[in-house]
Design a protein around this motif. Structure first.
Motif, mmCIF file in Angstrom:
data_model
loop_
_atom_site.group_PDB
_atom_site.id
_atom_site.type_symbol
_atom_site.label_atom_id
_atom_site.label_comp_id
_atom_site.label_asym_id
_atom_site.label_seq_id
_atom_site.Cartn_x
_atom_site.Cartn_y
_atom_site.Cartn_z
ATOM 1 N N TYR A 162 0.822 -1.205 0.000
ATOM 2 C CA TYR A 162 0.000 0.000 0.000
ATOM 3 C C TYR A 162 0.859 1.259 0.000
ATOM 4 O O TYR A 162 0.525 2.260 -0.651
ATOM 5 C CB TYR A 162 -0.936 0.008 1.212
ATOM 6 C CG TYR A 162 -1.909 -1.136 1.233
ATOM 7 C CD1 TYR A 162 -2.437 -1.655 0.049
ATOM 8 C CD2 TYR A 162 -2.307 -1.704 2.437
ATOM 9 C CE1 TYR A 162 -3.327 -2.699 0.066
ATOM 10 C CE2 TYR A 162 -3.208 -2.758 2.457
ATOM 11 C CZ TYR A 162 -3.715 -3.251 1.271
ATOM 12 O OH TYR A 162 -4.597 -4.305 1.295
ATOM 13 N N THR A 239 -6.727 -0.241 -4.314
ATOM 14 C CA THR A 239 -5.733 0.613 -4.968
ATOM 15 C C THR A 239 -6.265 2.033 -5.139
ATOM 16 O O THR A 239 -5.566 3.015 -4.874
ATOM 17 C CB THR A 239 -5.344 0.025 -6.338
ATOM 18 O OG1 THR A 239 -4.748 -1.268 -6.148
ATOM 19 C CG2 THR A 239 -4.335 0.923 -7.043
ATOM 20 N N TYR A 242 -6.352 3.807 -1.588
ATOM 21 C CA TYR A 242 -5.059 4.261 -1.093
ATOM 22 C C TYR A 242 -4.434 5.309 -2.006
ATOM 23 O O TYR A 242 -3.574 6.075 -1.581
ATOM 24 C CB TYR A 242 -4.108 3.070 -0.909
ATOM 25 C CG TYR A 242 -4.320 2.357 0.402
ATOM 26 C CD1 TYR A 242 -3.746 2.831 1.576
ATOM 27 C CD2 TYR A 242 -5.094 1.208 0.475
ATOM 28 C CE1 TYR A 242 -3.938 2.191 2.784
ATOM 29 C CE2 TYR A 242 -5.297 0.550 1.678
ATOM 30 C CZ TYR A 242 -4.717 1.046 2.835
ATOM 31 O OH TYR A 242 -4.923 0.401 4.027
#
Length: 297
Positions: A162, A239, A242
């Motif tokens: 992340y 995705t 973040y």
């Protein structure tokens, strides 16, 4: 139109729900095949899904720093195989909770890599979270479960993935970032399968070198296809989350998949968490929430 932070939270909420469902289906599928086979087929199908999406709409970002793109894929693969393996041997709620130590690790990595603030109050919140880990692992008598350790290690690798996303979000399309994950997650298991017949691994890592067996049951293939689709969707949502919002705030929202995981696990026959485990889950969530509140302020 939703604000940037609102969109990030929405992405994470949806991703957390799908992630919990994916964990439940993985636990069911683990009765028919190894964790590495699940990872392999899930990612192989994911590659085709992402390639189709890229063909339909080409990415516009320039790219660059390929080593970081590969690192994201490697960290993601390690996080996934450790998570899937722990799902097969401990209750789903515990496996998901240990995996969700990642926001705590994200905060630490964000301090060292992204230069985000880490003051005494944040350190106190992290201490609470890691105390929760101790209660779940129950290391009394100086004996710590190896499987629980792998679950925590999976959380660390997830945090690494992340944090890498945050570093490359402005140069790579989110679909390309996901492609790096499913691509590496297909290639490495294939290599392990090729090596497995000629290699006798130590018991501690034997789950990485199972003998490959091609599924023949339609029921198993149906589960594989469904898991691949929802897992790819979940990865895209995570995705986007973040990439859109602050790491620590989004990390707090990711904890919502824990009660989903406990509920799904109970429906699948897992025992309900005991008092110490519930306390550990509570402290991990509390630590993450305090980190997020501090970051938001």
């Amino acid at each position: 139109m939703l604000k940037t932070i609102d969109k990030g939270i929405l992405y994470m909420l949806l991703g957390a729900l799908i992630s919990a469902l994916n964990g439940a289906l993985t636990k069911i599928l683990s009765e028919h095949m190894s964790a590495l086979e699940i990872v392999f087929f899930r990612n192989l199908i994911g590659v085709f899904i992402i390639l189709y999406a890229l063909k339909h709409t080409a990415p516009k970002l320039s790219g660059g720093k390929f080593y970081m793109l590969f690192s994201r894929g490697l960290y993601g693969f390690l996080a996934m195989i450790l998570f899937f393996y722990t799902i097969t041997v401990i209750p789903l709620g515990e496996a998901m909770t240990l995996n969700k130590t990642s926001p705590l690790f994200v905060t630490i990595l964000a301090y060292y890599i992204l230069k985000e603030e880490l003051d005494q109050k944040t350190l106190f919140a992290l201490l609470i979270g890691f105390l929760g880990i101790i209660l779940i692992v129950k290391p009394f008598g100086m004996s710590i479960s190896y499987v629980h350790f792998l679950g925590i290690l999976g959380g660390f690798f997830a945090a690494s993935a992340y944090t890498t996303i945050k570093k490359i979000k402005d140069i790579y399309d989110s679909r390309v970032i996901v492609l790096s994950f499913v691509g590496v997650g297909t290639l490495l298991p294939a290599i392990f399968f090729l090596v497995a017949p000629y290699f006798e691994p130590p018991e501690a890592i034997s789950f990485l070198f199972p003998l490959f067996v091609m599924p023949t049951d339609i029921y198993v293939w149906t589960l594989i296809l469904f898991i691949a689709m929802i897992s790819t969707l979940s990865q895209w949502l995570l995705t986007k989350a973040y990439s859109t919002s602050n790491l620590s705030i989004i990390g707090v929202i990711s904890y919502t998949n824990i009660p989903f995981g406990v509920g799904f696990g109970f429906l699948l026959g897992d025992t309900f968490p005991d008092f110490l485990t519930l306390m550990g889950i509570t402290l991990i969530v509390l630590g993450g929430v305090l980190v997020g509140m501090k970051k938001r302020n």
